[in-house]
Motif scaffolding. Structure first.
Motif, mmCIF file in Angstrom:
data_model
loop_
_atom_site.group_PDB
_atom_site.id
_atom_site.type_symbol
_atom_site.label_atom_id
_atom_site.label_comp_id
_atom_site.label_asym_id
_atom_site.label_seq_id
_atom_site.Cartn_x
_atom_site.Cartn_y
_atom_site.Cartn_z
ATOM 1 N N ASN A 258 4.380 -38.710 -15.828
ATOM 2 C CA ASN A 258 3.531 -37.667 -15.232
ATOM 3 C C ASN A 258 3.782 -36.253 -15.717
ATOM 4 O OD1 ASN A 258 2.598 -39.707 -13.153
ATOM 5 N ND2 ASN A 258 4.802 -39.665 -12.869
ATOM 6 N N SER A 259 4.702 -36.069 -16.639
ATOM 7 C CA SER A 259 4.988 -34.720 -17.126
ATOM 8 C C SER A 259 5.771 -34.826 -18.421
ATOM 9 C CB SER A 259 5.812 -33.935 -16.110
ATOM 10 O OG SER A 259 7.120 -34.481 -16.035
ATOM 11 N N GLY A 260 5.941 -33.671 -19.057
ATOM 12 C CA GLY A 260 6.706 -33.631 -20.295
ATOM 13 C C GLY A 260 8.171 -33.966 -20.077
ATOM 14 N N ALA A 261 8.766 -33.320 -19.082
ATOM 15 C CA ALA A 261 10.193 -33.555 -18.834
ATOM 16 C C ALA A 261 10.447 -35.042 -18.566
ATOM 17 C CB ALA A 261 10.666 -32.720 -17.651
ATOM 18 N N GLU A 262 9.538 -35.657 -17.833
ATOM 19 C CA GLU A 262 9.687 -37.088 -17.545
ATOM 20 C C GLU A 262 9.574 -37.932 -18.811
ATOM 21 O OE1 GLU A 262 7.668 -39.604 -14.406
ATOM 22 O OE2 GLU A 262 7.095 -37.581 -13.847
ATOM 23 N N GLY B 20 2.853 -34.889 -23.766
ATOM 24 C CA GLY B 20 2.639 -34.320 -22.436
ATOM 25 C C GLY B 20 1.522 -33.298 -22.547
ATOM 26 N N LYS B 21 1.641 -32.231 -21.848
ATOM 27 C CA LYS B 21 0.696 -31.110 -21.881
ATOM 28 C C LYS B 21 -0.769 -31.539 -22.105
ATOM 29 C CE LYS B 21 3.754 -27.278 -22.281
ATOM 30 N NZ LYS B 21 5.144 -27.520 -22.618
ATOM 31 N N ALA B 22 -1.280 -31.520 -23.328
ATOM 32 C CA ALA B 22 -2.717 -31.733 -23.557
ATOM 33 C C ALA B 22 -3.173 -33.186 -23.479
ATOM 34 C CB ALA B 22 -3.109 -31.157 -24.925
ATOM 35 N N VAL C 290 14.279 -33.533 -31.379
ATOM 36 C CA VAL C 290 13.879 -32.307 -32.048
ATOM 37 C C VAL C 290 12.374 -32.095 -31.929
ATOM 38 C CG1 VAL C 290 13.599 -33.388 -34.330
ATOM 39 C CG2 VAL C 290 14.364 -31.046 -34.204
ATOM 40 N N GLU C 291 11.953 -30.839 -31.810
ATOM 41 C CA GLU C 291 10.529 -30.504 -31.854
ATOM 42 C C GLU C 291 10.130 -30.312 -33.323
ATOM 43 O OE1 GLU C 291 9.937 -27.091 -28.658
ATOM 44 O OE2 GLU C 291 12.041 -27.483 -29.059
ATOM 45 N N ALA C 292 8.956 -30.796 -33.709
ATOM 46 C CA ALA C 292 8.496 -30.599 -35.088
ATOM 47 C C ALA C 292 8.031 -29.154 -35.285
ATOM 48 C CB ALA C 292 7.379 -31.577 -35.432
ATOM 49 N N ALA D 169 15.908 -25.110 -28.667
ATOM 50 C CA ALA D 169 15.021 -26.196 -28.236
ATOM 51 C C ALA D 169 14.580 -26.008 -26.796
ATOM 52 C CB ALA D 169 15.746 -27.531 -28.363
ATOM 53 N N PHE D 170 13.375 -26.487 -26.500
ATOM 54 C CA PHE D 170 12.947 -26.627 -25.108
ATOM 55 C C PHE D 170 12.431 -28.039 -24.900
ATOM 56 C CE2 PHE D 170 10.125 -26.596 -21.495
ATOM 57 C CZ PHE D 170 10.869 -25.894 -20.558
ATOM 58 N N HIS D 171 13.049 -28.748 -23.944
ATOM 59 C CA HIS D 171 12.619 -30.120 -23.674
ATOM 60 C C HIS D 171 12.306 -30.371 -22.207
ATOM 61 C CE1 HIS D 171 13.447 -31.180 -27.803
ATOM 62 N NE2 HIS D 171 14.674 -30.733 -27.704
ATOM 63 N N GLY D 172 12.376 -29.328 -21.369
ATOM 64 C CA GLY D 172 12.017 -29.516 -19.963
ATOM 65 C C GLY D 172 13.162 -29.204 -19.027
ATOM 66 N N ARG D 173 12.890 -29.347 -17.716
ATOM 67 C CA ARG D 173 13.788 -28.804 -16.686
ATOM 68 C C ARG D 173 14.493 -29.838 -15.833
ATOM 69 N NH1 ARG D 173 13.069 -23.136 -16.599
ATOM 70 N NH2 ARG D 173 10.967 -22.647 -17.274
ATOM 71 N N ILE E 203 11.118 -37.276 -31.691
ATOM 72 C CA ILE E 203 10.398 -36.022 -31.890
ATOM 73 C C ILE E 203 9.662 -35.674 -30.591
ATOM 74 C CG2 ILE E 203 8.693 -34.755 -33.259
ATOM 75 C CD1 ILE E 203 10.644 -35.608 -35.251
ATOM 76 N N ASP E 204 9.884 -34.461 -30.128
ATOM 77 C CA ASP E 204 9.211 -33.975 -28.919
ATOM 78 C C ASP E 204 7.891 -33.335 -29.322
ATOM 79 O OD1 ASP E 204 8.289 -32.591 -26.722
ATOM 80 O OD2 ASP E 204 10.243 -31.799 -26.127
ATOM 81 N N GLU E 205 6.796 -34.034 -29.042
ATOM 82 C CA GLU E 205 5.452 -33.579 -29.403
ATOM 83 C C GLU E 205 4.692 -33.075 -28.175
ATOM 84 O OE1 GLU E 205 3.624 -33.545 -32.329
ATOM 85 O OE2 GLU E 205 5.225 -34.288 -33.646
ATOM 86 N N ILE E 206 5.418 -32.725 -27.145
ATOM 87 C CA ILE E 206 4.774 -32.373 -25.880
ATOM 88 C C ILE E 206 3.867 -31.156 -26.040
ATOM 89 C CG2 ILE E 206 5.265 -31.515 -23.535
ATOM 90 C CD1 ILE E 206 7.763 -33.480 -23.667
ATOM 91 N N GLN E 207 4.327 -30.164 -26.800
ATOM 92 C CA GLN E 207 3.494 -28.968 -27.017
ATOM 93 C C GLN E 207 2.707 -29.051 -28.326
ATOM 94 O OE1 GLN E 207 4.326 -24.177 -27.308
ATOM 95 N NE2 GLN E 207 5.456 -25.355 -25.852
ATOM 96 N N ALA E 208 3.331 -29.561 -29.373
ATOM 97 C CA ALA E 208 2.724 -29.516 -30.713
ATOM 98 C C ALA E 208 1.759 -30.683 -30.965
ATOM 99 C CB ALA E 208 3.814 -29.500 -31.770
HETATM 100 C C1 LIG Z 1 6.446 -27.975 -21.897
HETATM 101 C C2 LIG Z 1 7.405 -28.736 -22.706
HETATM 102 C C3 LIG Z 1 8.241 -29.706 -22.129
HETATM 103 C C4 LIG Z 1 8.291 -29.951 -20.636
HETATM 104 O O1 LIG Z 1 7.095 -30.381 -20.113
HETATM 105 P P1 LIG Z 1 6.836 -30.306 -18.525
HETATM 106 O O2 LIG Z 1 5.522 -30.992 -18.347
HETATM 107 O O3 LIG Z 1 6.813 -28.854 -18.150
HETATM 108 O O4 LIG Z 1 7.953 -31.009 -17.867
HETATM 109 C C5 LIG Z 1 9.078 -30.431 -22.969
HETATM 110 N N1 LIG Z 1 9.098 -30.220 -24.294
HETATM 111 C C6 LIG Z 1 8.301 -29.303 -24.881
HETATM 112 C C7 LIG Z 1 8.335 -29.130 -26.360
HETATM 113 C C8 LIG Z 1 7.444 -28.515 -24.105
HETATM 114 O O5 LIG Z 1 6.676 -27.584 -24.694
#
Ligand SMILES: *Cc1c(COP(=O)(O)O)cnc(C)c1O
Length: 389
Positions: A106-110, A248-250, A186-188, A134-138, A219-224
């Motif tokens: 249900n979310s990126g962090a998950e 995630g996100k989109a 890693v984020e691309a 890096a940002f991977h969530g909370r 690879i964390d593609e949540i934003q990219a």
């Molecule tokens: C936003 C983001 C997350 C976390 O997603 P949430 O839906 O806020 O938990 C993880 N990784 C990347 C690269 C993000 O941009």
């Protein structure tokens, strides 16, 4: 209906305090525009943090939500469902190689938590390597790989087995990734950390190091991901295939959804080792199908590549003294400033009715909807020229 002054007071009286907030209420959206409590219209170059790839309230999304809400909203994965099956097939059609196994959440962090669990289950190893900035969530596991000390420090004692190395440093990766490492994450394109695209050679080197040590490349593609960088997934710019990647996100055009995807060659994870009450419910699956098919049928990935390149060139051509560097890929663009970003965000909003995002303290970030036109991008370029002059 709550009057608008009361709305601010109620939120302030009860919010957690976790969020820095702008003194604006967004009440309505249509396409690239969002409207505040006074009816002012903003060009929304945030897409609500990269979520609304098709803009606000796209008819395809509204229709999918409405129809599915009248049909079936919930169906846990203990049962089969038509929408979920359809979404699996659609995702398989846009992912390369044998990236054919999915876990819906249900979310990126998950999704990141899921990816870590999958990596642990598949390798039976402990070590995790992540990168600086890096940002991977909370959530706790995701936070352990996130870099920014402001986010991570108060919880540091909970988060073992993670080593952070400099993003882009191949030698550091060679040194720390061993046969005890379950995965490197890693984020691309680093988003939150300041919009830093990876060199293709960096991701290729990580692929090779992982192959040598039996480590999984996550690879964390949540934003990219989902077309933002001008490919369906940003790792495709490097021509590599990860073992696992997160979305995630989109992915569902605005509804909350996350997904973990991994290679068929690694097989399934054992029964009952993971789960989610809401994950893969028919409502978000239907919305995700509408999002992905619209992106595909309207050629928005290609459009993001072309418009993104043009946007970046226009921003570079401004040659602004107050800008250190313009970076990005596709419609994921950052301007690293010589000063703080907060006053610039305020000026863009108040003087030019443009909503943008920060990425760290000094980077101005644009994540416009993929449907944005060149005229609308030009409006942003003109505003940037004035605000950063
Ligand atoms: C936003 C983001 C997350 C976390 O997603 P949430 O839906 O806020 O938990 C993880 N990784 C990347 C690269 C993000 O941009």
């Amino acid at each position: 209906m709550i009057d608008t002054t009361t709305l601010f007071e109620i939120e302030d009286a009860h919010t957690s305090g976790a969020y820095p907030k702008r003194p604006t209420a967004l009440l309505r959206g249509e396409g690239v525009y969002a409207y505040d409590e006074q009816g002012n219209r903003y060009l929304d170059a945030t897409s609500g943090q990269g979520v609304t790839a098709l803009g606000h309230c796209h008819p395809a999304i509204t229709q999918a939500v409405t129809e599915q809400a009248q049909t079936l909203i919930t169906c846990p994965e203990a049962f089969y469902n038509d929408r979920r099956a359809e979404l699996y097939e659609l995702l398989v059609s846009i992912t390369p190689a044998d990236l054919n196994r999915f876990f819906f959440c249900n979310s990126g962090a998950e999704a990141i938590e899921g990816a870590l669990k999958v990596a642990k289950l598949l390798t039976q190893r402990e070590g995790i390597v992540a990168t600086k900035r890096a940002f991977h969530g909370r959530t706790t596991g995701a936070l352990s790989m996130t870099w920014t000390p402001k986010y991570r420090k108060p919880f540091q004692s909970w988060l073992p087995h993670v080593t952070h190395i400099a993003y882009g440093d191949i030698e550091a990766a060679r040194e720390v990734i061993t046969e005890d490492t379950a995965a490197i994450v890693v984020e691309a394109v680093q988003g939150e950390g300041g919009v830093y695209p990876a060199d293709p050679e960096y991701l290729q080197a990580l692929r090779e190091i992982c192959d040598t040590t039996g480590t999984l490349l996550i690879i964390d593609e949540i934003q990219a991901g989902i077309g933002r960088t001008g490919k369906w997934f940003a790792f495709e710019h490097a021509g590599i295939v990860p073992d696992i990647f997160t979305m995630g996100k989109a992915i569902a055009g605005g509804l909350p959804m996350g997904a973990v995807c991994w290679r068929e060659a690694h097989g399934q994870i054992p029964r009952s080792t993971h789960g989610s009450t809401f994950g893969g419910n028919p409502l978000v699956c239907a919305t995700s199908i509408a999002t992905l098919t619209t992106i595909r049928d309207e050629n928005l990935v290609q459009q993001a590549a072309e418009n993104g390149r043009w946007f970046l060139e226009q921003l570079e051509a401004l040659n602004l003294q107050s800008v250190r560097e313009v970076r990005g890929r596709g419609l994921m663009i950052g301007l690293e400033l010589r000063g703080r970003v907060t006053p610039i965000l305020k000026a863009l909003q108040e003087d030019h009715s443009i909503l943008a995002l920060p990425a760290g303290l000094t980077t101005l970030r644009f994540l416009p909807p993929l449907i944005i036109t060149r005229d609308e991008l030009q409006t942003i370029v003109d505003a940037v020229a004035q605000v950063l002059d």
